[in-house]
Scaffold this motif. Structure first.
Motif, PDB file in Angstrom:
ATOM      1  N   ALA A 162       1.151  11.801  -9.407  1.00 55.37           N
ATOM      2  CA  ALA A 162       0.419  12.988  -9.080  1.00 55.37           C
ATOM      3  C   ALA A 162       1.495  13.982  -8.934  1.00 55.37           C
ATOM      4  N   VAL A 163       2.440  14.637  -8.856  1.00 56.59           N
ATOM      5  CA  VAL A 163       3.651  15.592  -9.029  1.00 56.59           C
ATOM      6  C   VAL A 163       3.852  15.873 -10.415  1.00 56.59           C
ATOM      7  N   ALA A 185       1.864   6.862  -6.731  1.00 51.28           N
ATOM      8  CA  ALA A 185       0.426   7.742  -6.646  1.00 51.28           C
ATOM      9  C   ALA A 185       1.059   9.197  -6.402  1.00 51.28           C
ATOM     10  N   ALA A 186       1.740   9.502  -5.803  1.00 50.27           N
ATOM     11  CA  ALA A 186       1.979  11.204  -4.903  1.00 50.27           C
ATOM     12  C   ALA A 186       3.198  10.989  -6.468  1.00 50.27           C
ATOM     13  N   PRO A 243      -2.356  35.645 -20.498  1.00 53.96           N
ATOM     14  CA  PRO A 243      -3.849  36.207 -19.907  1.00 53.96           C
ATOM     15  C   PRO A 243      -4.272  37.021 -20.931  1.00 53.96           C
ATOM     16  N   THR A 244      -5.386  37.346 -21.426  1.00 51.23           N
ATOM     17  CA  THR A 244      -5.833  38.294 -22.643  1.00 51.23           C
ATOM     18  C   THR A 244      -5.040  39.304 -22.621  1.00 51.23           C
ATOM     19  N   THR A 257      -2.125  26.999 -16.360  1.00 50.47           N
ATOM     20  CA  THR A 257      -1.942  28.210 -16.670  1.00 50.47           C
ATOM     21  C   THR A 257      -1.009  28.776 -17.109  1.00 50.47           C
ATOM     22  N   ARG A 258      -0.682  27.926 -18.394  1.00 46.29           N
ATOM     23  CA  ARG A 258      -0.084  28.603 -19.536  1.00 46.29           C
ATOM     24  C   ARG A 258      -0.201  29.091 -20.596  1.00 46.29           C
ATOM     25  N   ARG A 307       0.798  -1.200   0.257  1.00 51.85           N
ATOM     26  CA  ARG A 307       0.128  -0.220  -0.339  1.00 51.85           C
ATOM     27  C   ARG A 307       0.813   0.912   0.059  1.00 51.85           C
ATOM     28  N   GLN A 347       1.207   4.483  -2.546  1.00 53.92           N
ATOM     29  CA  GLN A 347       1.005   5.737  -2.294  1.00 53.92           C
ATOM     30  C   GLN A 347       1.945   6.517  -2.644  1.00 53.92           C
ATOM     31  N   LEU A 388      -0.928  20.767 -14.873  1.00 54.56           N
ATOM     32  CA  LEU A 388      -1.831  22.324 -13.521  1.00 54.56           C
ATOM     33  C   LEU A 388      -0.689  23.273 -14.791  1.00 54.56           C
ATOM     34  N   PRO A 389       0.362  23.088 -15.326  1.00 55.07           N
ATOM     35  CA  PRO A 389       1.198  24.354 -15.775  1.00 55.07           C
ATOM     36  C   PRO A 389       0.593  24.713 -17.176  1.00 55.07           C
ATOM     37  N   ALA A 414       1.086  17.460 -11.257  1.00 50.94           N
ATOM     38  CA  ALA A 414       0.917  18.621 -11.113  1.00 50.94           C
ATOM     39  C   ALA A 414       2.091  19.127 -12.148  1.00 50.94           C
ATOM     40  N   THR A 415       2.529  18.721 -11.933  1.00 46.15           N
ATOM     41  CA  THR A 415       3.807  19.806 -12.999  1.00 46.15           C
ATOM     42  C   THR A 415       3.573  20.067 -15.019  1.00 46.15           C
TER      43      THR A 415
END
Lengths: 574, 405
Positions: free
Chosen positions: A22-23, A18-19, A38-39, A34-35, A11, A15, A30-31, A26-27
């Motif tokens: 997930a990292v 999975a971590a 902006p307008t 956010t990449r 287990r 974990q 998510l970027p 996330a890298t």
């Protein structure tokens, strides 16, 4: 191993895996979210487009006149689809750049400034003119150094037309400078043959393309092709040399591959699309690659390319070497539509230009305003930027043009030093009438709402240039649809609607008050006479400490897919 | 409960990663519009390319640098016709322009009807600011199949063929001393070698006697001299929409070898171009005459007699359809502008050939009507594609110069 521990160990391994996953996610993911740029950036709207890269290594290249003409007459160079001009800032204006500097229509100009032109140079100083170089072109000309050591390009007037080409060159130079383009200074001067001295190192181009030492017969040959005044002088245009290293002209499509700062395809530049309107105004039918000139100029430690328009003697009523062809401004050199009709109608298809009557003022040539039609005007050869001009491009140009007041137009015409006051008056009046025709067409065919300003108390004011200049009746009213705008995602959420007049459109309650928040307001006009005004423009405001500031504007947010058309951009029919 | 723990850890790590790890892409994103533009320019600066012309642009630029299409320099292709009825001819050519403005052109051409031509021509630099031009040429041409019909206006349509080889060495001068006045003179040595044609038609010797067709099998050598004078207010000789031309020229063909074929010929032309609607319509009216004279005991060889028919004169009839000692032709054209460098023309030709000068009148003219498309430059006609109908049928015409010059 204890099974429980094993299970636990498994287990734990799961974990950890999975971590890690997930990292990684996330890298990566998510970027990616956010990449999204902006307008609007904090510095929008920019008023200057800076050439950030050193362009000192850009090399001169010779452009082919024939190729340019053939490819534009029979091909469609440039991108197949037409999109919004790429050189505009976020409020739909052209920032100052190496292509264009906002003058008329953007800031108050005086008639003295227009009369002055690009700089204070008033032409060659009196005294000895040292001839350095003889050109071999259609129009006779020299390069000279005057008694003050300054270099000029001298262009002569053709026989029997002492004022037409020379006045045209100077007047149109003044007008295009006032409109915002980079142009070389040009002045009318008088040349006395006795003042000409051949420079020791002067060269003349031979017929075979080589050079040889220049001699007096070269000067005589040039003078023999020019108009001689009764007193033995010659009226000439003296053009100042441009600062920097000349590297030939720019094409009206694509970019210069060796110029790092030239990143916007030229056909997508609003200042070149809008040039269609300005060219129509002054009947400049010859805006082509070889009538432009790029120079590498150095500012501080960095060099960049500055883009100039040159050679305006084939404008107004002049073809440079005489009066212009009657067809100029009405048809391309190869225009299949009218040609087909003429072919089949045994000549009884009378084209509009065939029946235009021109006044006979000295120095005016074939120029008039009564029969001028801005929307169908065309140059001799299709221009890749012109055929992509959309209604927002022509609106921009027309609005700039309306900044050329009667007083400014008269000042420019005065620079041409026409000797007949009636000719000067006619030319100025014709330019004014053509300007107004342009305004009547291009300011009214698209929603003309401009310069929206939102006060901190929620009162929105706007300008309608079509009404302001008297080209249209004020609409029955204006409508605003208000949205909160997310600058990061581009998403909008409705806040409500309001109706009113140009001086008072009240925002609905609930406008955001926090600094950095954004609004989008869709503005339209209610006018039975102008159905196109119902298509809203989008205005974007950012809340600052002292109120709302316009940061974005799109005149045609819902424009259909478009393609290069016969004269300007046309919708793609599916 | 336990099974959900890895996902809790997972979510925890994601949140932690979002907080503490700098997103690499975001770190490089521009923070302002100015930076965004600069980044775009910087990216291009890493991939700069020199401007490259494609082959079409390169070739056109070379032509421009050589002075344009009107100035021949270096190798080029010659295109047009060699002689009336040769059909389209094509061949290599080479031009050399000298610094003083003189030009030397060598060319050869071969036509679809097996006509051949080789020529070396030279033009001296313009004299007196271009008012005087001087030129000369050496030329050989071979026409293996030319038409010969019985002489006269009412000759039957029976065609015979003959061949004609011609060699020429000549020089000419043209002067425009004052506006509209055109003077010309020239001299040359011309050698003709005629004979039967290798075609499936009758040869001229088989069909006609020397009495019916003077000069059959004659190979005269001539010194050909001419003088001309005219008033010409047309802007260009090869294409124009306005102006008047009144011109006369006198030719003397003095035979150098043995034979009775010395003669003189007088050509006259009167032409008026009437521009309508600023020249977009043009009425082009002309009359041209040719008349030959001989001394006693001399004759004009049939292949140098005035003729009508073909692509330039009386276009509804085949080339050389009518020959005789004298000819007259009236042409009326209505031309209209189609687009720049393209015109259409509706035309009517009427003419006759006669054995006596006194018969040059309006009676019993042969005529045709026609319609054509013209491609031209500012002062040159480049190609004519015309259809003309006379009482001998319909003809399709390709011409490479103006019908009247």
């Amino acid at each position: 191993m204890n099974p429980i521990n094993l299970r636990s160990s498994c287990r734990r391994g799961t974990q950890v895996a999975a971590a890690l996953a997930a990292v990684c996610a996330a890298t990566v993911i998510l970027p990616a979210q956010t990449r999204r740029a902006p307008t609007f950036y904090h510095d929008d709207p920019v008023t200057t487009a800076v050439d950030s890269q050193d362009a000192s290594n850009v090399e001169s290249r010779e452009l082919s006149l024939y190729y340019d003409a053939i490819i534009n007459l029979f091909g469609r160079p440039g991108k197949p689809q037409v999109e919004r001009a790429a050189s505009v800032n976020t409020i739909d204006e052209v920032p100052d750049s190496s292509w264009f500097v906002n003058r008329a229509g953007s800031k108050p100009l005086t008639s003295e400034e227009v009369l002055r032109g690009p700089d204070d140079d008033r032409g060659p100083a009196e005294g000895t003119w040292m001839v350095n170089w003889k050109s071999n072109g259609v129009s006779p000309g020299f390069t000279i150094t005057d008694s003050a050591g300054k270099r000029y390009f001298i262009k002569f007037a053709p026989p029997r037309e002492p004022e037409l080409g020379t006045a045209t060159e100077v007047i149109v130079t003044r007008l295009f400078h006032a409109l915002g383009y980079h142009v070389p200074q040009a002045n009318i001067s008088m040349l006395r043959p006795a003042d000409l001295v051949i420079a020791p190192d002067a060269r003349a181009r031979t017929r075979t393309g080589g050079t040889r030492p220049m001699n007096r017969s070269d000067i005589d040959e040039q003078l023999s092709r020019a108009h001689r005044n009764p007193d033995g002088t010659y009226r000439v245009v003296a053009g100042s040399g441009l600062p920097g290293r000349a590297i030939e002209g720019f094409k009206y499509e694509g970019t210069r591959p060796d110029d790092p700062n030239d990143v916007i395809p030229h056909e997508d530049r609003r200042e070149l699309r809008g040039l269609r309107v300005f060219s129509a105004w002054v009947n400049h039918t010859d805006a082509k690659a070889i009538n432009s000139l790029d120079t590498v100029v150095t500012d501080g430690d960095r060099s960049h390319v500055r883009h100039h328009l040159i050679d305006f003697n084939a404008a107004l009523g002049s073809a440079g070497i005489g009066k212009r062809e009657r067809r100029d401004g009405y048809e391309y050199l190869a225009d299949t539509g009218p040609a087909k009709r003429a072919l089949l109608a045994f000549g009884f298809y009378i084209r509009p230009w065939m029946t235009v009557e021109y006044p006979s003022y000295r120095g005016v040539g074939r120029f008039e305003a009564e029969r001028f039609e801005p929307e169908t005007w065309r140059p001799r050869v299709p221009n890749p930027a012109y055929v992509r001009s959309r209604a927002d491009d022509t609106f921009w140009a027309a609005r700039k043009l309306l900044g050329m007041t009667d007083e400014l137009v008269r000042a420019a015409v005065r620079a041409g030093r026409l000797t007949d006051p009636q000719a000067e008056e006619f030319l100025a009046s014709a330019l004014m009438e053509r300007r107004d025709k342009i305004g009547r067409v291009f300011l009214t065919r698209v929603n003309p709402i401009a310069d929206p300003a939102l006060a901190a108390d929620g009162t929105l004011k706007l300008v309608n240039p079509a009404v302001q200049y008297g080209f249209a009746q004020a609409p029955a009213g204006y409508r605003a649809v208000w949205h909160r705008f997310d600058n990061a995602t581009g998403e909008v959420s409705s806040l409500g609607e309001s109706d009113g007049d140009a001086d008072a459109l009240r925002a609905p309650s609930g406008l955001p008050t926090e600094a950095g928040s954004f609004l989008r307001v869709d503005l339209s006009a209610v006018s039975d006479a102008h159905p196109s005004w119902k298509a809203p423009v989008h205005a974007y405001f950012r809340r600052g400490a002292d109120g709302w500031r316009l940061v974005g504007f799109d005149r045609m947010p819902d424009a259909p897919a478009m393609k290069p058309g016969t004269v300007g951009a046309e919708p793609i029919r599916k | 409960m336990a099974a959900s723990r890895p996902w809790r850890v997972c979510v925890g790590f994601v949140l932690l990663a979002c907080v503490i790890l700098p997103p690499p892409a975001l770190a490089q994103s521009p923070g302002s519009r100015a930076e965004a533009l600069a980044a775009e320019q910087e990216e291009k600066s890493r991939n700069l390319q020199p401007y490259k012309r494609n082959i079409f642009e390169r070739r056109l630029l070379e032509i421009e640098e050589a002075g344009g299409f009107a100035v021949v320099r270096g190798p080029f292709v010659t295109f047009g016709d060699i002689k009336q009825s040769s059909g389209v001819a094509l061949g290599p050519a080479y031009g050399k322009l000298f610094d003083n403005g003189s030009v030397l052109i060598a060319k050869g051409a071969y036509s679809i009807r097996n006509f051949k031509m080789v020529q070396l021509s030279a033009a001296a630099p313009p004299i007196a600011r271009g008012r005087v031009t001087l030129g000369g040429r050496v030329r050989w041409q071979d026409a293996p199949q030319l038409a010969a019909y019985a002489l006269g206006q009412e000759s039957p349509r029976t065609r015979a063929d003959f061949s004609e080889a011609r060699s020429e060495l000549s020089a000419q001068v043209e002067a425009r001393p004052i506006k509209f006045l055109r003077l010309g003179a020239g001299a040359g040595y011309e050698r003709y070698d005629t004979g039967g044609a290798q075609t499936n038609r009758s040869s001229v010797e088989d069909l006609f006697t020397p009495a019916e067709m003077p000069g059959i099998a004659a190979d005269p050598d001539y010194v050909h001299t001419f003088v001309s004078a005219g008033i010409d207010s047309r802007p260009g000789t090869g294409y124009s929409r306005s102006g008047t031309l009144l011109q006369a020229s006198l030719h003397d063909y003095r035979q150098q070898n043995t034979g009775p074929y010395s003669f003189q010929r007088v050509d006259g032309i009167a032409r008026q171009l009437i521009p309508i609607l600023h020249g977009n319509w043009v009425l082009d009216l002309s009359v041209r005459t040719s008349s030959t004279t001989v001394d006693a005991g001399q004759e004009v060889p049939f292949f140098l007699l005035p003729d009508l028919g073909g692509s330039g004169e009386l276009r509804g009839y085949s080339a050389y359809r009518f020959r005789d000692r004298h000819s007259i032709i009236f042409t009326g054209e209505y031309r209209w502008y189609v687009q720049e460098f393209v015109d259409m023309a509706l035309f009517y030709d009427a003419g006759k050939v006669t054995s006596r000068r006194g018969d040059l009148d309006f009676n019993r003219l042969k005529s045709n009507v026609g319609l054509g498309l013209r491609f031209h430059g500012p002062q040159t006609t480049l190609l004519r594609i015309e259809v003309a109908r006379g009482d001998e049928g319909l003809r399709l015409i390709f011409g490479f110069s103006a019908p009247i010059r």
